[in-house]
Every structure is written in structure tokens, then in C-alpha cells.
Scaffold this motif. Structure first.
Motif, PDB file in Angstrom:
ATOM      1  N   ASN A 103       0.810  -1.224   0.000  1.00  0.00           N
ATOM      2  CA  ASN A 103       0.000   0.000   0.000  1.00  0.00           C
ATOM      3  C   ASN A 103       0.842   1.274   0.000  1.00  0.00           C
ATOM      4  OD1 ASN A 103      -2.681  -1.268   0.142  1.00  0.00           O
ATOM      5  ND2 ASN A 103      -1.888  -2.020   2.091  1.00  0.00           N
ATOM      6  N   THR A 106      -0.520   3.459  -5.386  1.00  0.00           N
ATOM      7  CA  THR A 106      -1.848   3.127  -5.875  1.00  0.00           C
ATOM      8  C   THR A 106      -1.739   2.530  -7.277  1.00  0.00           C
ATOM      9  OG1 THR A 106      -2.158   5.337  -6.803  1.00  0.00           O
ATOM     10  CG2 THR A 106      -2.955   4.960  -4.543  1.00  0.00           C
ATOM     11  N   LYS A 124      -6.210   3.269  -6.781  1.00  0.00           N
ATOM     12  CA  LYS A 124      -6.609   2.457  -5.625  1.00  0.00           C
ATOM     13  C   LYS A 124      -5.391   1.823  -4.962  1.00  0.00           C
ATOM     14  CE  LYS A 124     -11.222   2.197  -5.988  1.00  0.00           C
ATOM     15  NZ  LYS A 124     -12.137   2.631  -4.987  1.00  0.00           N
ATOM     16  N   PHE A 125      -5.360   1.894  -3.641  1.00  0.00           N
ATOM     17  CA  PHE A 125      -4.384   1.124  -2.887  1.00  0.00           C
ATOM     18  C   PHE A 125      -4.828  -0.332  -2.880  1.00  0.00           C
ATOM     19  CE2 PHE A 125      -3.417   5.295  -0.944  1.00  0.00           C
ATOM     20  CZ  PHE A 125      -2.033   5.276  -1.060  1.00  0.00           C
ATOM     21  N   LYS A 127      -5.127  -2.391  -0.463  1.00  0.00           N
ATOM     22  CA  LYS A 127      -6.072  -2.650   0.630  1.00  0.00           C
ATOM     23  C   LYS A 127      -7.501  -2.232   0.282  1.00  0.00           C
ATOM     24  CE  LYS A 127      -5.169   1.691   3.115  1.00  0.00           C
ATOM     25  NZ  LYS A 127      -6.398   2.360   2.804  1.00  0.00           N
ATOM     26  N   ASP A 128      -7.641  -1.322  -0.675  1.00  0.00           N
ATOM     27  CA  ASP A 128      -8.962  -0.823  -1.062  1.00  0.00           C
ATOM     28  C   ASP A 128      -9.566  -1.562  -2.256  1.00  0.00           C
ATOM     29  OD1 ASP A 128      -8.854   1.102   0.982  1.00  0.00           O
ATOM     30  OD2 ASP A 128      -7.721   2.467  -0.319  1.00  0.00           O
ATOM     31  N   LEU A 129      -8.817  -2.505  -2.818  1.00  0.00           N
ATOM     32  CA  LEU A 129      -9.325  -3.309  -3.926  1.00  0.00           C
ATOM     33  C   LEU A 129     -10.241  -4.397  -3.367  1.00  0.00           C
ATOM     34  CD1 LEU A 129      -6.003  -3.763  -5.933  1.00  0.00           C
ATOM     35  CD2 LEU A 129      -7.949  -2.313  -6.576  1.00  0.00           C
ATOM     36  N   GLN A 134      -7.628  -8.501  -5.086  1.00  0.00           N
ATOM     37  CA  GLN A 134      -6.399  -8.732  -4.317  1.00  0.00           C
ATOM     38  C   GLN A 134      -5.902 -10.159  -4.553  1.00  0.00           C
ATOM     39  OE1 GLN A 134      -7.047  -7.857  -0.156  1.00  0.00           O
ATOM     40  NE2 GLN A 134      -7.734  -5.776  -0.585  1.00  0.00           N
TER      41      GLN A 134
END
Length: 165
Positions: A103, A106, A124-125, A127-129, A134
Motif C-alpha cells: 500500500n 496506488t 486504488k491502494f 487494501k482498497d481493492l 487482491q
């Protein structure tokens, strides 16, 4: 040898790979290059370019056999600092993947999730996917050669040049 990105990071990630500034170039990838690589990995193409690593313990063994004191010290210092491998090719690929999963960067790319569906990520990071995206990244394969051996720093630099010329 093919490794999933997860297995690559578990096996080689963190601080185990040394990037020798005397012959290794600086990381030069732009965000566009990195995003294209992550996308290619999720599309099953990440293994087409290889990350090449020298095994420090095996290099040390050869240096001792040859009696190369300066090189023995070099390899021992690297081992004492926690390194197991020296990067000879693939620094941009290895570092980009690691930074995305940690992370630190992005992603803006079309990614393929673990079920084969496409997902358009915009800034998007990891962790945000979505979890299946992921998983699609983690389960993507990359190619790694990790048993290159040389007895000296000079030989390692020559191998690096051979790979990058």
C-alpha cells in the motif's frame, strides 16, 4: 521458476534482496509502466519477464574456494545485514509489486480478479481493492531465477551488464 506474487513476496520480499548501487541502476519505472506490469501479471503475462537473483551464500562459497578476500568480505557483510540475494535483473518489477501490495503505491489499471473478471482500478491502494482482485494479484505468476552464482563482485556486475545490454 514461477512464483505467485504472494509466494515471491513471502520468499524474497522485504529486505532479503540487495540492490548493489555500484552496478544496479536506480528504479526508473513511471507509474504507467508499473500499472501496466501489474495489469499484465493479473492477465497471466507476468512470468514472461524474469527477475534474476544471485544467491549470496553460494557466491560466498565460490569466493572462499577462489581465495578472494575482498569478495568474501563483501558477501559476508551482505549476509550479516540480512540479505540472501543480490538483484541482477528485475529491480523495477520486484520493487513495484512489493510497493503495491504494501500500500505504498496506488494502481490505475484494468486488473483481472481471481475469478477471471475484469476490474478497473483508478488510483486504488491494494487494501482498497475488492478481495477477489487482491487474490487475482496475489495469485498472479512471475518468473524468478534465484540461483545465479559468481565468485566475485566483478562477475556479478558483468552478469548484470550481460542481462541489460
Amino acid at each position: 521458476m514461477k512464483y505467485s506474487i504472494k509466494d515471491f513476496l513471502d520468499t524474497f520480499g522485504g529486505s532479503e534482496i540487495y540492490y548493489d548501487p555500484r552496478f544496479q541502476r536506480k528504479a526508473v519505472w513511471t507509474r504507467i509502466c508499473g500499472d501496466k506490469y501489474i495489469s499484465a501479471c493479473t492477465k497471466g503475462r507476468g512470468f514472461l519477464s524474469t527477475i534474476v537473483l544471485a544467491n549470496i551464500r553460494k557466491c560466498l562459497k565460490l569466493a572462499k574456494k577462489a581465495g578472494l578476500r575482498a569478495d568474501i568480505n563483501y558477501f559476508e557483510d551482505l549476509l550479516n545485514n540480512g540479505y540472501e540475494f543480490i538483484s541482477l535483473d528485475g529491480q523495477n518489477r520486484a520493487k513495484w509489486v512489493e510497493r503495491v501490495v504494501k500500500n505504498e503505491l496506488t494502481v490505475t489499471a484494468t486488473l483481472v480478479d481471481a475469478d477471471g473478471g475484469e476490474f478497473k482500478a483508478t488510483n486504488k491502494f491494494f487494501k482498497d481493492l475488492p478481495p477477489r482482485v487482491q487474490d487475482g494479484i496475489y495469485n498472479s505468476f512471475i518468473s524468478v531465477i534465484h540461483d545465479v552464482v559468481a565468485s566475485s563482485q566483478v562477475e556479478l556486475a558483468e552478469i548484470f551488464r550481460d542481462l541489460n545490454d
